[in-house]
Design an enzyme around this catalytic site. Sequence first.
Site, PDB file in Angstrom:
ATOM      1  N   ASN A 247      -3.105 -55.109 -19.048  1.00 39.38           N
ATOM      2  CA  ASN A 247      -3.955 -54.723 -20.174  1.00 39.38           C
ATOM      3  C   ASN A 247      -4.051 -53.210 -20.336  1.00 39.38           C
ATOM      4  O   ASN A 247      -4.871 -52.709 -21.108  1.00 39.38           O
ATOM      5  CB  ASN A 247      -5.360 -55.330 -20.024  1.00 39.38           C
ATOM      6  CG  ASN A 247      -6.086 -54.825 -18.777  1.00 39.38           C
ATOM      7  OD1 ASN A 247      -5.552 -54.005 -18.020  1.00 39.38           O
ATOM      8  ND2 ASN A 247      -7.294 -55.306 -18.564  1.00 39.38           N
TER       9      ASN A 247
ATOM     10  N   HIS B 241      -4.827 -50.971 -17.920  1.00 39.53           N
ATOM     11  CA  HIS B 241      -5.783 -50.240 -17.091  1.00 39.53           C
ATOM     12  C   HIS B 241      -5.080 -49.385 -16.047  1.00 39.53           C
ATOM     13  O   HIS B 241      -3.997 -49.720 -15.580  1.00 39.53           O
ATOM     14  CB  HIS B 241      -6.808 -51.182 -16.438  1.00 39.53           C
ATOM     15  CG  HIS B 241      -6.296 -52.003 -15.308  1.00 39.53           C
ATOM     16  ND1 HIS B 241      -6.342 -53.375 -15.290  1.00 39.53           N
ATOM     17  CD2 HIS B 241      -5.744 -51.662 -14.103  1.00 39.53           C
ATOM     18  CE1 HIS B 241      -5.856 -53.835 -14.148  1.00 39.53           C
ATOM     19  NE2 HIS B 241      -5.487 -52.803 -13.417  1.00 39.53           N
TER      20      HIS B 241
ATOM     21  N   ASP C  35      -9.533 -46.837  -5.943  1.00 36.45           N
ATOM     22  CA  ASP C  35     -10.573 -47.834  -6.155  1.00 36.45           C
ATOM     23  C   ASP C  35     -10.781 -48.717  -4.932  1.00 36.45           C
ATOM     24  O   ASP C  35     -10.013 -48.672  -3.976  1.00 36.45           O
ATOM     25  CB  ASP C  35     -10.251 -48.708  -7.377  1.00 36.45           C
ATOM     26  CG  ASP C  35      -8.773 -49.076  -7.466  1.00 36.45           C
ATOM     27  OD1 ASP C  35      -8.155 -49.304  -6.405  1.00 36.45           O
ATOM     28  OD2 ASP C  35      -8.221 -49.135  -8.579  1.00 36.45           O
TER      29      ASP C  35
ATOM     30  N   GLU D 163     -10.851 -50.371 -17.173  1.00 36.34           N
ATOM     31  CA  GLU D 163     -10.452 -51.411 -18.105  1.00 36.34           C
ATOM     32  C   GLU D 163     -10.508 -50.906 -19.549  1.00 36.34           C
ATOM     33  O   GLU D 163     -11.084 -49.849 -19.827  1.00 36.34           O
ATOM     34  CB  GLU D 163     -11.371 -52.632 -17.949  1.00 36.34           C
ATOM     35  CG  GLU D 163     -11.410 -53.213 -16.534  1.00 36.34           C
ATOM     36  CD  GLU D 163     -10.163 -54.013 -16.176  1.00 36.34           C
ATOM     37  OE1 GLU D 163      -9.110 -53.795 -16.796  1.00 36.34           O
ATOM     38  OE2 GLU D 163     -10.239 -54.850 -15.263  1.00 36.34           O
TER      39      GLU D 163
END
Length: 251
Positions: free
Chosen positions: A136, A138, A67, A143
């Site tokens: 979380n 990811h 990313d 996400e």
Amino acid sequence: MKIICVDNYEQMSKKAGNIVASQLILKPDSVLGLATGSTPLGMYKELIELYKQGDIDFNKVTTFNLDEYYNLSRDNNQSYYYYMNENFFNHINIDMNHVNIPDGMAKDIEKECIEYEKRIRTNGGIDLQILGVGRNGHIGFNEPDVKFEALTHMVKLDEQTIKDNSRFFELIEDVPTKAISMGIKTIMQSKKIILLANGEEKADSIYGAISGDITPEIPVSVLQLHPDVTFIIDKKAAMKLDLEKMKEFCL
């Protein structure tokens, strides 16, 4: 699925470095999928040392990063392009023409994402993908609730992700709110995957990854469906797992 549970961050980094080194020894022209953040820094240091000792060679290696922040220039010291050069590429003999990182400043983001996917396919796919995991759940910047069939795409970052990444910026307002990320489908097409996690703040994500339901609400849980994934985790990250019941998976 394989689980390697270690005592601390240093052991996690060494194990990961050894797996990557073995991949390069067996296939010198490997295609590596690389991650950023604090988790893989120790692994990169291990690989740099192995390179300096003459044990591994990066001359024929091709890399694809997971990313990059949207609208952050490559010379910004918080861009992942900058991170990879500072922490890894500047210290090994990789051909920079073989390095691929999404261009967060591209004028046509959709075209950039399509071209990124084409480059991965042209190089025969990713042989070994390195992953970290967010609090979380990811992976990459995928996400919660991102569709599992997503390819490389633009993502809007969750509040938790922005908060977690704010430690790298002077002000939380400086943290980008969007990024370009390999999609879940792209990641899952990798031939091998290793996921690194350390610290009790990752315990919920690791439980979800290994013992929870497979759901887009916990993106990392999709790895349960991959045929060759290895989790390298320290005891704190593994604290919510029942490792006794999972002995068949533990190395």
